[in-house]
Design a protein around this motif. Structure first.
Motif, PDB file in Angstrom:
ATOM      1  N   LYS A   1      -7.624  -8.260   1.018  1.00  0.00           N
ATOM      2  CA  LYS A   1      -8.424  -8.842   0.402  1.00  0.00           C
ATOM      3  C   LYS A   1      -9.205  -7.942  -0.595  1.00  0.00           C
ATOM      4  O   LYS A   1      -9.703  -8.113  -1.735  1.00  0.00           O
ATOM      5  N   HIS A   2      -9.116  -6.615  -0.113  1.00  0.00           N
ATOM      6  CA  HIS A   2      -9.775  -5.649  -0.942  1.00  0.00           C
ATOM      7  C   HIS A   2      -8.690  -4.967  -1.955  1.00  0.00           C
ATOM      8  O   HIS A   2      -8.912  -3.430  -2.290  1.00  0.00           O
ATOM      9  N   GLY A   3      -7.714  -5.386  -2.213  1.00  0.00           N
ATOM     10  CA  GLY A   3      -6.614  -5.042  -3.144  1.00  0.00           C
ATOM     11  C   GLY A   3      -5.516  -3.991  -2.639  1.00  0.00           C
ATOM     12  O   GLY A   3      -5.231  -3.266  -3.502  1.00  0.00           O
ATOM     13  N   ASP A   4      -5.178  -3.753  -1.418  1.00  0.00           N
ATOM     14  CA  ASP A   4      -4.509  -2.710  -1.051  1.00  0.00           C
ATOM     15  C   ASP A   4      -3.414  -3.579  -0.244  1.00  0.00           C
ATOM     16  O   ASP A   4      -3.302  -3.077   1.079  1.00  0.00           O
TER      17      ASP A   4
ATOM     18  N   HIS B   1       0.672  -4.401   4.602  1.00  0.00           N
ATOM     19  CA  HIS B   1       2.222  -4.522   4.964  1.00  0.00           C
ATOM     20  C   HIS B   1       2.630  -3.398   5.778  1.00  0.00           C
ATOM     21  O   HIS B   1       3.233  -3.635   6.980  1.00  0.00           O
ATOM     22  N   ALA B   2       2.331  -2.072   5.408  1.00  0.00           N
ATOM     23  CA  ALA B   2       2.698  -0.996   6.141  1.00  0.00           C
ATOM     24  C   ALA B   2       2.066  -1.024   7.552  1.00  0.00           C
ATOM     25  O   ALA B   2       2.676  -0.864   8.605  1.00  0.00           O
TER      26      ALA B   2
ATOM     27  N   ILE C   1       1.444 -12.583   3.083  1.00  0.00           N
ATOM     28  CA  ILE C   1       2.344 -13.324   2.026  1.00  0.00           C
ATOM     29  C   ILE C   1       1.394 -13.424   0.826  1.00  0.00           C
ATOM     30  O   ILE C   1       2.093 -13.075  -0.432  1.00  0.00           O
ATOM     31  N   LYS C   2       0.128 -13.643   0.738  1.00  0.00           N
ATOM     32  CA  LYS C   2      -0.575 -13.331  -0.508  1.00  0.00           C
ATOM     33  C   LYS C   2      -0.382 -12.096  -1.022  1.00  0.00           C
ATOM     34  O   LYS C   2      -0.238 -11.914  -2.301  1.00  0.00           O
ATOM     35  N   GLY C   3      -0.153 -10.778  -0.260  1.00  0.00           N
ATOM     36  CA  GLY C   3      -0.129  -9.637  -0.695  1.00  0.00           C
ATOM     37  C   GLY C   3       1.281  -9.534  -1.311  1.00  0.00           C
ATOM     38  O   GLY C   3       1.395  -8.703  -2.316  1.00  0.00           O
ATOM     39  N   CYS C   4       2.405 -10.110  -0.742  1.00  0.00           N
ATOM     40  CA  CYS C   4       3.604 -10.244  -1.441  1.00  0.00           C
ATOM     41  C   CYS C   4       3.670 -10.837  -2.656  1.00  0.00           C
ATOM     42  O   CYS C   4       4.077 -10.383  -3.754  1.00  0.00           O
ATOM     43  N   SER C   5       2.889 -11.937  -2.944  1.00  0.00           N
ATOM     44  CA  SER C   5       2.699 -12.523  -4.323  1.00  0.00           C
ATOM     45  C   SER C   5       2.150 -11.609  -5.138  1.00  0.00           C
ATOM     46  O   SER C   5       2.484 -11.591  -6.446  1.00  0.00           O
TER      47      SER C   5
END
Length: 79
Positions: free
Chosen positions: A19-22, A27-28, A49-53
């Motif tokens: 949510k805060h851009g990291d 993922h780690a 999944i959103k982070g992967c996108s």
């Protein structure tokens, strides 16, 4: 301390990283902790999944998909 009390903060931490851009940190955290004794919720998978996108990271997305299938969540309309 009950296992349920430990899972919620862990999932929340991952969701907040994305949510805060990291998303890399999210993922780690997921992959490091997953090797231990905690499990992700549906909301956690959505954030990951959103982070992967956001990162255009197909490799990590594929790894997450395998975990989703192993948990039997692939037919869940939420994911």
């Amino acid at each position: 301390m009950a296992l349920v009390n430990l899972i919620h903060p862990w999932n929340s931490m991952i969701i907040e990283y994305v949510k805060h851009g990291d998303p890399r940190r999210a993922h780690a955290t997921y992959f490091d902790t997953r090797e231990g004794w905690l499990y992700a919720s549906k909301c956690t998978f959505l954030a990951l999944i959103k982070g992967c996108s956001e990162l255009q990271d197909v490799e990590t997305g594929s790894r997450l998909h395998i975990h989703i299938v192993k948990k039997g969540l692939e037919r869940d309309g939420f994911l």
